[in-house]
Design a protein around this motif. Structure first.
Motif: not given
Length: 354
Positions: A230-232, A274-277, A287-294
């Motif tokens: 949830y992004d707010g 997960e929505y983080i900052q 995989t054991n990878k986390i990607v950070i997405i705009d």
């Protein structure tokens, strides 16, 4: 001795030549895209030359070019035009040409793919603290809520929604999703917990305090349920593809989506979210990878390889070994703490990204 062609062969070759000439003549009567080619891949921001292959026999009055239904160029002749992709979205884009010629009007279309021009930054991390994790929990959704973990798990006959103590990994309260359902991602919004199922095309709504089921909703255009956050303003949901859907938080209707790409192409198998900052953190399944997405563009800006956290020689069955992967991201907004775990992992880790 006569070495010339015999009569039957001569006739056959003559017919073939006539047929080839006819085909060549007919092909000149068709309008086609000369460039770009169907399905051709470009980098977002790249300028693309767009043009048609015109038959010599026609007189062009006007050609209107559109991308995703919006006009971007018009010519009065057969000249090529340029398409700027800077303001377009990632993924598949439709280019249309409406050709007015002689007393006719034809509409032609071709599709291009726009990938990201950004090479994701490789981030490092350190483990701050390690906590116990329930090894029967096939983790699908994970959230941190006021000192506790909210966890949803998968597996037919073993899918549950539960509140968990952070310090010892023990279950405080749980409810089964039903033996027929394979649970997926979950998130708490406005006193309600929304939980996805995998391939049943249905989601559940629970009371956050009692875990009593309050309702259900159906998926619309998306194919499956995977991760949820949830992004707010909107619920954000993955479906196993490279799409992240924006859903109405009250009606659970799918309103739009972004397509996730890096510099190599589409990033598929997006799982727990997960929505983080202001960014979307996503596990990439298997995989054991986390990607950070705009979340505005779908561009993968950074990635974290957490392979060093994977339990070694812990799982015994082929199925558990195959699914011994990272899945589960929880963010403590007040304490600025990030937690990660995996499917049936014995540990949950608090990590700090460097």
């Amino acid at each position: 001795m006569h070495f010339g062609l015999n009569k039957p062969l001569t006739v056959l070759l003559s017919l073939a030549a006539l047929l080839l000439g006819a085909c060549q003549q007919d092909s000149k009567e068709y309008l086609t895209f000369e460039r770009p080619l169907q399905g051709e891949t470009f980098t977002l921001g790249q300028e693309i030359e767009v043009g048609l292959d015109f038959p010599t026999s026609i007189k062009v009055n006007e050609v209107s070019y559109l991308v995703d239904g919006l006009p971007f160029a018009t010519t009065k002749d057969t000249s090529k035009v340029r398409l700027s992709t800077e303001s377009l979205g990632l993924g598949y884009r439709m280019i249309t040409a409406v050709v007015d010629y002689d007393s006719k009007k034809d509409t032609l279309q071709t599709t291009i793919v726009l990938k990201s021009k950004v090479t994701p930054k490789a981030l490092s991390y350190r483990v701050v603290k390690t906590y116990p994790h329930d090894t029967s929990a096939y983790t699908q959704g994970l959230s941190y809520v006021h000192g506790r973990l909210l966890e949803s798990t998968g597996g037919k006959g073993s899918s549950v929604l539960k509140w968990v103590e952070l310090k010892d990994g023990k279950t405080i309260r749980q409810v089964s999703l039903g033996d027929q359902f394979f649970g997926e991602g979950s998130v708490l919004v406005d006193g309600k917990i929304i939980v996805l199922t995998w391939q049943d095309q249905v989601g559940f709504v629970y009371d956050a305090q009692t875990l009593e089921k309050k309702g259900t909703f159906n998926y619309q255009r998306s194919r499956e349920g995977w991760g949820l956050t949830y992004d707010g303003k909107h619920l954000l949901r993955s479906d196993g593809s490279n799409r992240i859907w924006r859903m109405n938080k009250d009606t659970y209707q799918e309103e739009s989506y972004i397509e996730v790409y890096d510099h190599r192409g589409e990033v598929r198998n997006l799982n727990e979210l997960e929505y983080i900052q202001g960014k979307i953190y996503a596990n990439v399944y298997l995989t054991n990878k986390i990607v950070i997405i705009d979340p505005k563009t779908g561009i993968v800006e950074a990635e974290i390889d957490l392979s060093a956290l994977v339990p070694r020689n812990y799982f015994k069955t082929d199925d558990e070994v195959q699914n011994n992967v990272l899945n589960g991201i929880a963010w403590d907004e007040a304490g600025r703490r990030l937690f990660v775990t995996g499917k049936k992992w014995p540990s949950l880790f608090e990590i700090s990204i460097q």
